[in-house]
Design an enzyme around this catalytic site. Structure first.
Site, PDB file in Angstrom:
ATOM      1  N   ARG A  14     -16.328  -7.253 -11.014  1.00  0.00           N
ATOM      2  CA  ARG A  14     -16.022  -5.817 -11.036  1.00  0.00           C
ATOM      3  C   ARG A  14     -15.713  -5.425 -12.472  1.00  0.00           C
ATOM      4  O   ARG A  14     -14.572  -5.546 -12.935  1.00  0.00           O
ATOM      5  CB  ARG A  14     -14.820  -5.535 -10.120  1.00  0.00           C
ATOM      6  CG  ARG A  14     -15.085  -5.936  -8.695  1.00  0.00           C
ATOM      7  CD  ARG A  14     -13.828  -5.921  -7.850  1.00  0.00           C
ATOM      8  NE  ARG A  14     -14.167  -6.171  -6.444  1.00  0.00           N
ATOM      9  CZ  ARG A  14     -13.261  -6.315  -5.481  1.00  0.00           C
ATOM     10  NH1 ARG A  14     -11.980  -6.236  -5.763  1.00  0.00           N
ATOM     11  NH2 ARG A  14     -13.647  -6.530  -4.239  1.00  0.00           N
ATOM     12  N   ASP A  42      -5.208  -4.619  -6.661  1.00  0.00           N
ATOM     13  CA  ASP A  42      -4.604  -5.950  -6.731  1.00  0.00           C
ATOM     14  C   ASP A  42      -5.503  -7.112  -6.301  1.00  0.00           C
ATOM     15  O   ASP A  42      -5.016  -8.233  -6.114  1.00  0.00           O
ATOM     16  CB  ASP A  42      -3.241  -5.991  -6.008  1.00  0.00           C
ATOM     17  CG  ASP A  42      -3.297  -5.548  -4.560  1.00  0.00           C
ATOM     18  OD1 ASP A  42      -4.366  -5.103  -4.104  1.00  0.00           O
ATOM     19  OD2 ASP A  42      -2.254  -5.640  -3.879  1.00  0.00           O
ATOM     20  N   ASP A 100      -2.628   5.581  -2.961  1.00  0.00           N
ATOM     21  CA  ASP A 100      -1.965   4.450  -2.315  1.00  0.00           C
ATOM     22  C   ASP A 100      -1.188   3.715  -3.404  1.00  0.00           C
ATOM     23  O   ASP A 100      -1.678   3.572  -4.543  1.00  0.00           O
ATOM     24  CB  ASP A 100      -2.990   3.480  -1.704  1.00  0.00           C
ATOM     25  CG  ASP A 100      -3.407   3.851  -0.274  1.00  0.00           C
ATOM     26  OD1 ASP A 100      -3.178   5.015   0.139  1.00  0.00           O
ATOM     27  OD2 ASP A 100      -3.985   2.978   0.414  1.00  0.00           O
ATOM     28  N   SER A 108     -12.169  -7.994   0.855  1.00  0.00           N
ATOM     29  CA  SER A 108     -13.255  -8.798   0.296  1.00  0.00           C
ATOM     30  C   SER A 108     -12.794 -10.245   0.082  1.00  0.00           C
ATOM     31  O   SER A 108     -11.596 -10.544   0.143  1.00  0.00           O
ATOM     32  CB  SER A 108     -13.694  -8.197  -1.035  1.00  0.00           C
ATOM     33  OG  SER A 108     -12.783  -8.559  -2.056  1.00  0.00           O
ATOM     34  N   ASP A 121       0.824  -1.214   0.000  1.00  0.00           N
ATOM     35  CA  ASP A 121       0.000   0.000   0.000  1.00  0.00           C
ATOM     36  C   ASP A 121       0.854   1.258   0.000  1.00  0.00           C
ATOM     37  O   ASP A 121       0.437   2.303  -0.508  1.00  0.00           O
ATOM     38  CB  ASP A 121      -0.902   0.045   1.252  1.00  0.00           C
ATOM     39  CG  ASP A 121      -1.823  -1.156   1.364  1.00  0.00           C
ATOM     40  OD1 ASP A 121      -1.749  -2.046   0.499  1.00  0.00           O
ATOM     41  OD2 ASP A 121      -2.612  -1.202   2.329  1.00  0.00           O
ATOM     42  N   HIS A 181      -7.546  -0.332  -3.792  1.00  0.00           N
ATOM     43  CA  HIS A 181      -6.399  -1.083  -4.328  1.00  0.00           C
ATOM     44  C   HIS A 181      -6.810  -1.973  -5.500  1.00  0.00           C
ATOM     45  O   HIS A 181      -7.844  -2.631  -5.463  1.00  0.00           O
ATOM     46  CB  HIS A 181      -5.686  -1.897  -3.250  1.00  0.00           C
ATOM     47  CG  HIS A 181      -5.265  -1.029  -2.093  1.00  0.00           C
ATOM     48  ND1 HIS A 181      -5.123  -1.489  -0.819  1.00  0.00           N
ATOM     49  CD2 HIS A 181      -4.983   0.306  -2.048  1.00  0.00           C
ATOM     50  CE1 HIS A 181      -4.764  -0.492  -0.018  1.00  0.00           C
ATOM     51  NE2 HIS A 181      -4.682   0.611  -0.734  1.00  0.00           N
ATOM     52  N   CYS A 209      -0.646  -7.919  -1.280  1.00  0.00           N
ATOM     53  CA  CYS A 209      -0.662  -6.761  -0.366  1.00  0.00           C
ATOM     54  C   CYS A 209       0.486  -6.815   0.634  1.00  0.00           C
ATOM     55  O   CYS A 209       1.043  -5.781   1.027  1.00  0.00           O
ATOM     56  CB  CYS A 209      -1.948  -6.732   0.448  1.00  0.00           C
ATOM     57  SG  CYS A 209      -3.461  -6.806  -0.491  1.00  0.00           S
TER      58      CYS A 209
END
Ligand code: DAV
Length: 373
Positions: A262, A245, A195, A299, A105, A243, A351
Site C-alpha cells: 500500500r 493500523d 473512525d 485483510s 475503531d 483504518h 484493533c
C-alpha cells in the site's frame, strides 16, 4: 487511575480489550457491503455470527487479556448490548447493530482526553454505549480526565455517494487508487466523519488516513479539536482503505512499520526521512486472501496489526512467523498471541484494544517541516 497516552509505543499500563459477544453480520446500509453466500450470509441478509466462532474468539480475547494482566497491565472490558436489535434516529432506521470487539475503531486517547469518534456506519452509531460504563468510571476516578465526543453524525443518505459500490467495483486498480488519493469514495463531505482507528499517534503528529470511513471534514474537525497537534490527512495505495493500523504502524521513536503493498505518498515518506525516521516494510503475511477465516472483512495484513507494550516489546499474532522474525531482527522482544479466531469480529491485536494509560508525555518527534507536513 489516570488517563494518559500520546503515542503508540510508551509503556502500556492500562488498556481496554474488546469482546466478541453478540457480534452481527450487520444489516445492509449504504456504507457497508457484505456478501458471503458460501457462509450463509448472501448480500442483503444479516444475523449473529455462529456461537462456535464467538466462543473461539472470546477464548483468544480472554487469553490476551490474561497475558496483559500477568505483565501488570490493567485490563478493562466493554459491556456488550443486544446488537441484533434494530435501531433508529429521527433520520433513519437500521436493521441491526454490529458488536464491540474493536474498541480501537470507536475511541482514541490523546493525552488526558478520551474522544469518542463519529463513526459512519449506521450499525455502529450506538456502539459508544458499550464503553460508557468504563468512560463514566474513568471520569469519576481521574479528576484530570477530559471526556469528549465528536458531533454525532446525521448519517442521512446525503452522507453517502449514491450507487458508489456498483460504480467503484467496475473500476480497475489504478482508477480505484486515483479515487482513494482524492478521497472520492463512499462518504460525501456532508458532515465530519471519522473512525478513531484511522488515526496513528506519533506524539505531536497525528496522521489520519482518508478512507472508506473517514472524510476530509472529519480530519478538519480533528485538526480544530487538537490545536496543540499537527494533524495530517494521508492516503495510501489501498483500494479499500479502512483504518490505518494495518498500513502505517508506529513501533518506537524513529521506526514505523509500513505495508509495502500500500504505497505511501512520497511527501509523507520524505517527511519521515528528513526527520531521521526509518520506514520498514512489513514481512509478507502468513495467510493469503484464500485462507482467511470465514466472515472476515479484514485483510491478511492483520499480520502487522501489532500492539506495542513498550518501545522494546510488541505483541504479534502467533502464526505470523515472518513478521515476528522481522521484529526480532529489529531488536524487539516479541510476544506471540494466537488471535486469528478474532479477525471475523473486526480485527487484530491493535484493533481489539484501546490504550487508556501509557507512561510518558507529549513530545515532538518531527522537528523538521517538509512539503505540506
Ligand atoms: O487493512 O485489513 C485492518 C484494520 C481493521 N480495523 C485492513 C484493515
Amino acid at each position: 487511575m489516570k488517563v494518559n497516552s500520546w503515542n503508540g509505543w510508551d509503556p502500556l499500563t492500562h488498556v481496554i480489550v474488546g469482546r466478541a459477544d453478540g457480534t452481527m453480520v450487520q444489516a445492509p446500509e449504504p456504507a457497508v457491503v457484505r456478501d458471503w453466500p458460501e457462509h450463509g450470509f448472501p448480500a442483503g441478509t444479516y444475523g449473529r455470527l455462529p456461537d462456535d466462532m464467538v466462543a473461539a474468539a472470546n477464548e483468544q480475547l480472554d487469553a490476551f487479556a490474561d497475558l496483559l494482566r500477568r505483565r501488570g497491565i490493567r485490563v478493562d472490558r466493554p459491556e456488550a448490548i443486544d446488537f441484533s436489535r434494530p435501531v433508529s434516529t429521527p433520520d433513519w432506521e437500521q436493521g441491526s447493530m454490529f458488536g464491540c470487539m474493536p474498541p480501537r475503531d470507536v475511541l482514541i486517547t490523546v493525552g488526558n482526553e478520551i474522544l469518542e469518534a463519529t463513526m459512519c456506519y449506521r450499525s455502529r452509531w450506538f456502539e459508544y454505549l458499550c464503553y460508557r460504563p468504563l468512560l463514566g468510571s474513568y471520569f469519576r476516578e481521574d479528576p484530570g480526565m477530559r471526556w469528549e465526543a465528536a458531533p454525532k453524525p446525521r448519517l442521512t443518505d446525503a452522507s453517502y455517494r449514491a450507487g458508489f459500490w456498483e460504480e467503484y467495483e467496475r473500476l480497475d486498480f489504478d482508477e480505484q487508487i486515483a479515487r482513494v488519493r482524492e478521497n472520492n469514495l463512499v462518504l460525501t463531505e456532508a458532515e465530519p466523519l471519522f473512525d478513531a482507528a484511522d488515526i496513528a499517534r506519533f506524539g505531536k503528529d497525528l496522521f489520519v488516513q482518508l478512507s472508506m470511513v473517514t472524510n476530509r471534514s472529519g480530519v478538519e474537525w480533528l485538526r480544530r479539536h487538537f490545536p496543540g497537534h499537527r494533524v495530517h490527512a494521508v492516503t495510501f495505495g489501498n483500494t479499500h482503505p479502512v483504518h490505518i493500523d494495518a498500513t502505517w504502524v508506529p513501533l518506537r521513536p524513529g521506526l514505523v512499520l509500513h505495508c509495502g503493498e500500500r504505497e505511501a505518498e512520497e511527501e509523507l515518506v520524505q517527511y519521515f526521512k528528513v526527520n531521521d525516521w526509518e520506514i520498514v516494510s512489513a514481512a509478507p503475511p502468513a495467510r493469503s486472501w484464500d485462507d482467511m477465516p470465514k466472515l472476515c472483512f479484514c485483510s491478511p495484513w492483520l499480520s502487522m496489526n501489532v500492539l506495542s507494550l513498550d518501545q522494546n516489546t510488541v505483541c504479534v499474532e502467533a502464526s505470523e512467523v515472518a513478521q515476528m522474525e522481522l521484529l526480532d531482527s529489529l531488536g524487539f522482544e516479541v510476544v506471540p498471541v494466537p488471535f486469528w479466531d478474532v479477525a471475523p469480529f473486526g480485527g487484530g491485536l491493535h484493533c481489539s484494544t484501546v490504550d487508556i494509560h501509557r507512561e510518558g508525555g507529549l513530545e515532538d518527534y518531527f522537528p523538521k517541516r517538509h512539503g505540506r507536513f
